[in-house]
Design a protein around this motif. Structure first.
Motif, PDB file in Angstrom:
ATOM      1  N   ALA A 150       0.832  -1.207   0.000  1.00  0.00           N
ATOM      2  CA  ALA A 150       0.000   0.000   0.000  1.00  0.00           C
ATOM      3  C   ALA A 150       0.864   1.253   0.000  1.00  0.00           C
ATOM      4  O   ALA A 150       0.540   2.242  -0.667  1.00  0.00           O
ATOM      5  CB  ALA A 150      -0.928  -0.009   1.216  1.00  0.00           C
ATOM      6  N   LEU A 151       1.970   1.224   0.736  1.00  0.00           N
ATOM      7  CA  LEU A 151       2.869   2.372   0.777  1.00  0.00           C
ATOM      8  C   LEU A 151       3.529   2.606  -0.578  1.00  0.00           C
ATOM      9  O   LEU A 151       3.787   3.753  -0.957  1.00  0.00           O
ATOM     10  CB  LEU A 151       3.940   2.159   1.851  1.00  0.00           C
ATOM     11  N   VAL A 152       3.800   1.535  -1.292  1.00  0.00           N
ATOM     12  CA  VAL A 152       4.379   1.671  -2.628  1.00  0.00           C
ATOM     13  C   VAL A 152       3.394   2.368  -3.567  1.00  0.00           C
ATOM     14  O   VAL A 152       3.733   3.335  -4.259  1.00  0.00           O
ATOM     15  CB  VAL A 152       4.794   0.301  -3.193  1.00  0.00           C
ATOM     16  N   VAL A 153       2.142   1.893  -3.561  1.00  0.00           N
ATOM     17  CA  VAL A 153       1.134   2.477  -4.454  1.00  0.00           C
ATOM     18  C   VAL A 153       0.847   3.927  -4.083  1.00  0.00           C
ATOM     19  O   VAL A 153       0.820   4.818  -4.953  1.00  0.00           O
ATOM     20  CB  VAL A 153      -0.168   1.647  -4.413  1.00  0.00           C
ATOM     21  N   SER A 154       0.638   4.198  -2.792  1.00  0.00           N
ATOM     22  CA  SER A 154       0.341   5.573  -2.366  1.00  0.00           C
ATOM     23  C   SER A 154       1.539   6.487  -2.585  1.00  0.00           C
ATOM     24  O   SER A 154       1.374   7.640  -3.000  1.00  0.00           O
ATOM     25  CB  SER A 154      -0.077   5.587  -0.893  1.00  0.00           C
ATOM     26  N   GLY A 155       2.744   5.980  -2.329  1.00  0.00           N
ATOM     27  CA  GLY A 155       3.937   6.798  -2.540  1.00  0.00           C
ATOM     28  C   GLY A 155       4.132   7.152  -4.000  1.00  0.00           C
ATOM     29  O   GLY A 155       4.497   8.288  -4.340  1.00  0.00           O
ATOM     30  N   LEU A 156       3.886   6.198  -4.891  1.00  0.00           N
ATOM     31  CA  LEU A 156       3.997   6.471  -6.322  1.00  0.00           C
ATOM     32  C   LEU A 156       2.955   7.498  -6.756  1.00  0.00           C
ATOM     33  O   LEU A 156       3.252   8.417  -7.540  1.00  0.00           O
ATOM     34  CB  LEU A 156       3.819   5.177  -7.109  1.00  0.00           C
ATOM     35  N   VAL A 161       2.043  13.263  -8.365  1.00  0.00           N
ATOM     36  CA  VAL A 161       1.433  14.595  -8.269  1.00  0.00           C
ATOM     37  C   VAL A 161       2.526  15.662  -8.288  1.00  0.00           C
ATOM     38  O   VAL A 161       2.452  16.654  -9.027  1.00  0.00           O
ATOM     39  CB  VAL A 161       0.583  14.713  -6.994  1.00  0.00           C
ATOM     40  N   GLY A 162       3.559  15.464  -7.458  1.00  0.00           N
ATOM     41  CA  GLY A 162       4.660  16.418  -7.429  1.00  0.00           C
ATOM     42  C   GLY A 162       5.404  16.476  -8.750  1.00  0.00           C
ATOM     43  O   GLY A 162       5.804  17.550  -9.209  1.00  0.00           O
ATOM     44  N   MET A 163       5.586  15.330  -9.384  1.00  0.00           N
ATOM     45  CA  MET A 163       6.275  15.294 -10.678  1.00  0.00           C
ATOM     46  C   MET A 163       5.486  16.043 -11.738  1.00  0.00           C
ATOM     47  O   MET A 163       6.059  16.747 -12.585  1.00  0.00           O
ATOM     48  CB  MET A 163       6.499  13.844 -11.100  1.00  0.00           C
ATOM     49  N   LEU A 240      -5.801   4.383 -10.176  1.00  0.00           N
ATOM     50  CA  LEU A 240      -6.274   5.202 -11.294  1.00  0.00           C
ATOM     51  C   LEU A 240      -5.641   6.589 -11.251  1.00  0.00           C
ATOM     52  O   LEU A 240      -5.199   7.119 -12.290  1.00  0.00           O
ATOM     53  CB  LEU A 240      -7.800   5.312 -11.253  1.00  0.00           C
ATOM     54  N   ALA A 241      -5.589   7.189 -10.057  1.00  0.00           N
ATOM     55  CA  ALA A 241      -4.961   8.503  -9.922  1.00  0.00           C
ATOM     56  C   ALA A 241      -3.483   8.447 -10.279  1.00  0.00           C
ATOM     57  O   ALA A 241      -2.944   9.362 -10.914  1.00  0.00           O
ATOM     58  CB  ALA A 241      -5.142   9.021  -8.491  1.00  0.00           C
ATOM     59  N   LEU A 242      -2.809   7.354  -9.882  1.00  0.00           N
ATOM     60  CA  LEU A 242      -1.395   7.185 -10.229  1.00  0.00           C
ATOM     61  C   LEU A 242      -1.209   7.169 -11.745  1.00  0.00           C
ATOM     62  O   LEU A 242      -0.321   7.850 -12.278  1.00  0.00           O
ATOM     63  CB  LEU A 242      -0.868   5.885  -9.615  1.00  0.00           C
ATOM     64  N   VAL A 243      -2.033   6.406 -12.449  1.00  0.00           N
ATOM     65  CA  VAL A 243      -1.914   6.316 -13.910  1.00  0.00           C
ATOM     66  C   VAL A 243      -2.146   7.682 -14.552  1.00  0.00           C
ATOM     67  O   VAL A 243      -1.405   8.099 -15.460  1.00  0.00           O
ATOM     68  CB  VAL A 243      -2.919   5.277 -14.453  1.00  0.00           C
ATOM     69  N   ILE A 244      -3.146   8.404 -14.065  1.00  0.00           N
ATOM     70  CA  ILE A 244      -3.472   9.716 -14.645  1.00  0.00           C
ATOM     71  C   ILE A 244      -2.352  10.715 -14.388  1.00  0.00           C
ATOM     72  O   ILE A 244      -1.873  11.401 -15.312  1.00  0.00           O
ATOM     73  CB  ILE A 244      -4.804  10.231 -14.080  1.00  0.00           C
ATOM     74  N   PHE A 245      -1.905  10.833 -13.133  1.00  0.00           N
ATOM     75  CA  PHE A 245      -0.879  11.826 -12.792  1.00  0.00           C
ATOM     76  C   PHE A 245       0.460  11.501 -13.449  1.00  0.00           C
ATOM     77  O   PHE A 245       1.146  12.396 -13.948  1.00  0.00           O
ATOM     78  CB  PHE A 245      -0.715  11.926 -11.275  1.00  0.00           C
TER      79      PHE A 245
END
Length: 267
Positions: A150-156, A161-163, A240-245
């Motif tokens: 979970a930390l890997v997914v949330s961290g990515l 977002v910052g990237m 989904l948010a990870l893929v979009i960002f």
């Protein structure tokens, strides 16, 4: 993965981790913020904020226990922004400038940079959890291990977002202002400090904003994982948010189709 890709990934991740470990001030700063919330603010909020029994908890918990996942998310959010802040500098005169002109695909280099920042954030998280345990805020033992995915997914996701922000900003001074503009609404309009049902009692509009906040989904994903459970809804939305960002960030770093005008990119 070919040897060239593997060596590049290993080099980028190792460099970021070693740089973080050598910067003791950054390590301490990463822990001060959540510890202040845990040890100072939580003491005052405990009496003012009542908590009901909500999943994944099976009994009443203290407020300090409730905000642990939110503070873990705070660590990853700040780290994602700081990693991207360094990218603004590195892109102009540091290692990132060299990486971006290497023969390796740009999407791979950016993903490797994101993985490196996530690895650093996870080191910070486990250091924080160890300190919290020293203050008798102990989580299920299995949760410490099962929280890692979970930390890997949330961290990515939070790093992406910052990237994305760093892809649109060319000056450090501007990024610092935008970073604060993003961090605090993202953090306070979430379930990090209070359950969403509490927010709904106050304002339905604010509740709806909190519910669609990607940071809320990341916090809930971490919360359930720390108690050896999977919140599939939070996992889906966070992914989904990870893929979009990340997709938008890669697009932004493309010199041919980036978000910045060509003249700004040339500068």
């Amino acid at each position: 993965m070919s040897p060239h890709y593997w060596r590049a990934l290993q080099g980028i991740v190792t460099r970021e981790v070693l740089r973080f470990l050598h910067q003791r001030e950054r390590f301490l700063a990463a822990l001060v913020r959540p510890l202040v919330w845990l040890l100072v603010f939580a003491a005052g909020f405990r009496a003012a904020l009542g908590l009901s029994i909500i999943p994944p908890y099976e009994t009443y918990i203290t407020y300090e226990t409730y905000i642990i996942p939110g503070l873990v998310g705070m660590i990853q959010l700040f780290n994602g922004m700081q990693s991207s802040l360094s990218m603004v500098y590195d892109r102009e005169m540091g290692s990132m400038r060299t990486l971006l002109v290497s023969p390796l695909p740009r999407w791979f280099l950016l993903t490797a940079k994101l993985l490196a920042g996530t690895a650093v954030s996870i080191l910070q998280v486990y250091a924080f959890l160890a300190i919290a345990a020293a203050f008798d805020i102990v989580l299920p033992p299995l949760g410490y291990l099962l929280a890692l995915p979970a930390l890997v997914v949330s961290g990515l996701m939070l790093g992406a977002v910052g990237m994305l922000l760093s892809s649109t900003i060319r000056q450090l001074e501007n990024f610092a202002g935008v970073m604060n503009f993003v961090i605090f609404p993202t953090f306070f309009l979430s379930s990090a400090l209070y359950p969403l049902w509490k927010m709904r009692e106050s304002s339905v509009t604010l509740y709806q904003i909190c519910a669609v906040n990607p940071f809320t989904q990341a916090v809930e994903l971490i919360r359930f994982a720390l108690y050896a459970q999977v919140n599939w809804e939070a996992l889906g939305w966070t992914t989904l948010a990870l893929v979009i960002f990340l997709g938008a960030a890669i697009q932004g770093y493309n010199p041919a189709r980036g978000f910045m005008p060509r003249r700004a990119q040339a500068e």
